[in-house]
Design an enzyme around this catalytic site. Structure first.
Site, PDB file in Angstrom:
ATOM      1  N   GLY A 101     -20.803   9.333 -12.498  1.00 29.98           N
ATOM      2  CA  GLY A 101     -20.874  10.545 -13.286  1.00 29.98           C
ATOM      3  C   GLY A 101     -22.047  10.604 -14.233  1.00 29.98           C
ATOM      4  O   GLY A 101     -22.036  11.392 -15.183  1.00 29.98           O
ATOM      5  N   LYS A 103     -24.217  13.866 -11.799  1.00 26.11           N
ATOM      6  CA  LYS A 103     -24.579  15.098 -12.488  1.00 26.11           C
ATOM      7  C   LYS A 103     -25.779  15.793 -11.850  1.00 26.11           C
ATOM      8  O   LYS A 103     -25.936  17.008 -11.988  1.00 26.11           O
ATOM      9  CB  LYS A 103     -24.881  14.787 -13.957  1.00 26.11           C
ATOM     10  N   ASP A 148     -16.718  19.256 -18.158  1.00 25.72           N
ATOM     11  CA  ASP A 148     -17.368  18.560 -19.270  1.00 25.72           C
ATOM     12  C   ASP A 148     -18.796  19.074 -19.457  1.00 25.72           C
ATOM     13  O   ASP A 148     -19.422  19.601 -18.531  1.00 25.72           O
ATOM     14  CB  ASP A 148     -17.383  17.045 -19.037  1.00 25.72           C
ATOM     15  N   ASP A 149     -19.287  18.913 -20.678  1.00 24.13           N
ATOM     16  CA  ASP A 149     -20.688  19.190 -21.008  1.00 24.13           C
ATOM     17  C   ASP A 149     -21.104  20.615 -20.675  1.00 24.13           C
ATOM     18  O   ASP A 149     -22.177  20.850 -20.105  1.00 24.13           O
ATOM     19  CB  ASP A 149     -21.607  18.188 -20.288  1.00 24.13           C
ATOM     20  N   TRP A 158     -12.125   7.486 -18.862  1.00 27.51           N
ATOM     21  CA  TRP A 158     -13.510   7.507 -18.368  1.00 27.51           C
ATOM     22  C   TRP A 158     -14.280   6.596 -19.317  1.00 27.51           C
ATOM     23  O   TRP A 158     -14.627   6.985 -20.424  1.00 27.51           O
ATOM     24  CB  TRP A 158     -14.035   8.936 -18.394  1.00 27.51           C
ATOM     25  N   TRP A 159     -14.557   5.367 -18.874  1.00 27.44           N
ATOM     26  CA  TRP A 159     -15.178   4.386 -19.767  1.00 27.44           C
ATOM     27  C   TRP A 159     -16.686   4.423 -19.575  1.00 27.44           C
ATOM     28  O   TRP A 159     -17.192   4.062 -18.507  1.00 27.44           O
ATOM     29  CB  TRP A 159     -14.639   2.986 -19.498  1.00 27.44           C
ATOM     30  N   ASN A 160     -17.386   4.877 -20.598  1.00 27.04           N
ATOM     31  CA  ASN A 160     -18.836   5.033 -20.497  1.00 27.04           C
ATOM     32  C   ASN A 160     -19.566   3.716 -20.742  1.00 27.04           C
ATOM     33  O   ASN A 160     -20.284   3.536 -21.724  1.00 27.04           O
ATOM     34  CB  ASN A 160     -19.308   6.115 -21.464  1.00 27.04           C
ATOM     35  N   ASP A 206     -27.706   6.369 -19.213  1.00 30.42           N
ATOM     36  CA  ASP A 206     -28.518   7.585 -19.108  1.00 30.42           C
ATOM     37  C   ASP A 206     -28.925   8.127 -20.470  1.00 30.42           C
ATOM     38  O   ASP A 206     -29.765   9.019 -20.558  1.00 30.42           O
ATOM     39  CB  ASP A 206     -27.816   8.660 -18.274  1.00 30.42           C
ATOM     40  N   ASN A 209     -18.034   4.353 -15.766  1.00 30.14           N
ATOM     41  CA  ASN A 209     -19.228   5.145 -15.469  1.00 30.14           C
ATOM     42  C   ASN A 209     -20.422   4.191 -15.510  1.00 30.14           C
ATOM     43  O   ASN A 209     -20.768   3.684 -16.574  1.00 30.14           O
ATOM     44  CB  ASN A 209     -19.394   6.264 -16.499  1.00 30.14           C
TER      45      ASN A 209
END
Length: 586
Positions: free
Chosen positions: A158, A189, A265-266, A361-363, A368, A397
């Site tokens: 993602g 994305k 999202d976003d 959702w573990w970033n 990025d 992620n």
């Protein structure tokens, strides 16, 4: 996910050193597994080292089993260790996928209650086969009773930036299968057919064929391939766009996709409306059922995916999902912030509102938002008391560097399979050995100095060094020798990794490995300057000092591929500042 631009200090010599806080060591402990290394960590394992099964490298799988798909993974032979299988009720565990494995004088017996358990048991057998090579071609007698803790154990592609190649995805899905992960969410994305502007359009034939192949590879590895659509950037809440989403899902279903996610999202504007989101998602599920589509997982990524800005009220989107969204939908959550630890309080916050266990959702290790870094640190900040009643799963992620991301993914697999048994340090060290078996210590020396992210999600780095206590005007011989030896060891890392690190991992890491070698040299020379200063004349010292000042090219290279930001570079800057021969007297 939405990332706020973060301006990293280029750590130039003209700047004041600002990093003064030193983070504690990584939790957990190193473990001597005596050559018996398994991942994920089994729920229960009893080992009798007094007895062992001779293992000559070949195995005997009965023909009635070797013809079945799961057992075709095993390297069958006409003679050698006998592997038997027995279907046994009661071994599936609380969410399925359980098995029991016994090694004794008769061979290896695998028992399971369902197909997933059989597959996962075989992954353990395959790891034991590798372990036997380091144990003198023998396996100790043992009994493993095993099952997963969390229903969803996976990866979400993602991140923003260059999506993974098809080959990277195929390889990662195989890696996930070997480590008992079961969910891959496809949501890069920068795939235009996944999001605005082209989410309404079908994939071109060549891209569609690749997705179909990913689905087949996922099925072979008992991984759910979840295709995500990201329509919120320009969605219109009208029948035309509802039809566009349904048509796109039908196209993907035709490629073999049975599991779907919808990302909001976003985004900003009308696409953020949670009432419309819930209404359409419920309708989609109903239409899937009316059409007889065999749909598996359904996942929503909300606009309010972080506690930092989620509306906590009764009228907030999370509470609206809890009241109105079909309970079949899993809901993504990133925790207190975009990058967060996996902790009980933030899960209580979201679970109470959405009316179901959140999907985290573990970033990490995504970069990025800090593209000049490559995160190779241990995975910690995971609450080991959580259950499937509070957390339905975790999806990591990762970075655009697919191979280097496996270091973290390995540990996410470990945690999600056996939450209570998770040991961060041990998991990390096992991962290092798997990814760079020829010289895991060299990889460790590199990785422990390339972990620091940003101010809001900083992690321990260089935790075995005590640089902060070194006073260039007054230091002990032990302090000097300890640091000098450490820096010399780091200087060997580039050469050792060139020889030992396999591709494509080496190519991904090489720019940062090079910078570690240069940084270690700068630190060693700064240390030697501190020792030299009282013993030589000013001209000699000034010449040596100037040789260790970073050039403009050095600064550019380090800014492009940054590491060592917690201890190493600050140590170098501090000593060079304090030893500067042009420094005005205090």
């Amino acid at each position: 996910m939405l990332y706020v631009a973060f301006a990293l200090s280029p750590y130039l010599m003209a700047q004041e050193v600002t990093v003064k806080e030193y983070y504690p060591p990584v939790p957990g402990r190193s473990v001597d597994h005596k050559g018996l290394v398994l991942n994920p960590t089994p729920q229960q394992m009893e080992v009798n080292w007094k007895g062992s099964l001779p293992f000559g490298g070949s195995i005997n799988v009965p023909s009635k089993l070797s013809s079945e798909a799961p057992f075709s993974l095993l390297p069958a032979g006409k003679a050698g260790v006998k592997i038997s299988f027995r279907k046994t009720d009661g071994l599936a565990g609380p969410i399925g996928g359980g098995y029991r494995l016994t090694v004794n004088g008769k061979g290896i017996m695998l028992e399971s209650s369902d197909e997933e358990g059989t597959f996962y048991g075989i992954q353990t057998i395959l790891q034991l086969i590798e372990d036997a090579k380091t144990l003198g071609d023998r396996l100790p007698y043992l009994t493993i009773t095993d099952y997963p803790t969390l229903p969803i154990r996976g990866v979400v592609e993602g991140f923003y930036g260059e999506p993974w190649s098809h080959e990277v995805r195929l390889d990662l899905i195989d890696f996930m299968g070997r480590h008992k992960m079961n969910t891959y969410v496809y949501g890069p994305k920068d795939d235009p057919y996944h999001r605005t502007p082209s989410w309404r359009e079908p994939y071109p034939e060549d891209k569609a064929a690749k997705i179909a192949e990913l689905v087949r590879r996922s099925e072979r590895n008992h991984v759910k391939f979840i295709w995500a659509i990201h329509p919120g950037g320009d969605i219109k809440w009208n029948e035309e766009d509802y039809g566009n989403i349904m048509n796109k899902f039908s196209m993907m279903y035709g490629l073999g996709v049975k599991d779907f996610a919808i990302f909001f999202d976003d985004i900003s504007g009308e696409g953020t409306n949670p009432v419309n989101q819930a209404r359409w998602l419920n309708r989609l599920k109903g239409d899937f059922e009316k059409k007889g589509m065999d749909i598996g997982e359904l996942i929503l990524c909300p606009t309010d995916y972080s506690q930092a800005w989620a509306n906590p009220s009764y009228n907030g989107s999370l509470a609206i999902y809890g009241r109105e969204l079909d309970p079949k939908y899993r809901i993504f959550w990133t925790g207190e912030r975009v990058m967060s630890d996996i902790l009980a309080p933030t899960l209580r916050f979201v679970d109470e509102r959405i009316g179901r266990p959140a999907l985290f959702w573990w970033n990490y290790p995504v970069t990025d938002y800090i593209r000049n870094k490559i995160l190779q640190g241990p995975c910690y900040g995971f609450d080991t008391t959580l259950t499937a009643e509070e957390l339905c799963g975790v999806a990591s992620n990762p970075m655009e560097h697919g191979e280097a991301s496996k270091l973290a993914i390995y540990s996410v697999a470990d945690y999600t399979w056996n939450v209570k048994g998770y040991n961060p340090m041990d998991s990390w060290e096992r991962a290092l050995a798997e990814l760079c078996p020829a010289d895991p210590e060299a990889y460790r020396l590199f990785a422990m100095n390339s972990t620091d992210a940003i101010e809001d999600f900083r992690k321990a780095e260089s935790w075995e060094l005590s640089t902060e206590k070194f006073n260039p005007g007054k230091f002990s011989t032990d302090q000097y020798e300890t640091l000098h030896t450490a820096f010399e060891a780091m200087e060997t890392v580039p050469g050792r990794m060139e020889k030992a690190c396999p591709e494509p991992l080496l190519s991904e890491l090489r720019p940062w490995i090079t910078e570690l070698g240069k940084l270690a040299t700068r630190c060693r020379k700064a240390l030697e300057l501190a020792k030299m200063k009282p013993t030589v004349d000013k001209a000699t010292f000034r010449s040596a000092y100037n040789e260790n000042v970073m050039s403009d090219k050095d600064k550019e290279d380090f800014k492009a591929h940054t590491l060592g930001t917690v201890k190493l570079q600050p140590f170098y800057e501090r000593l060079m500042k304090e030893l500067n021969p042009d420094k005005a007297p205090q």
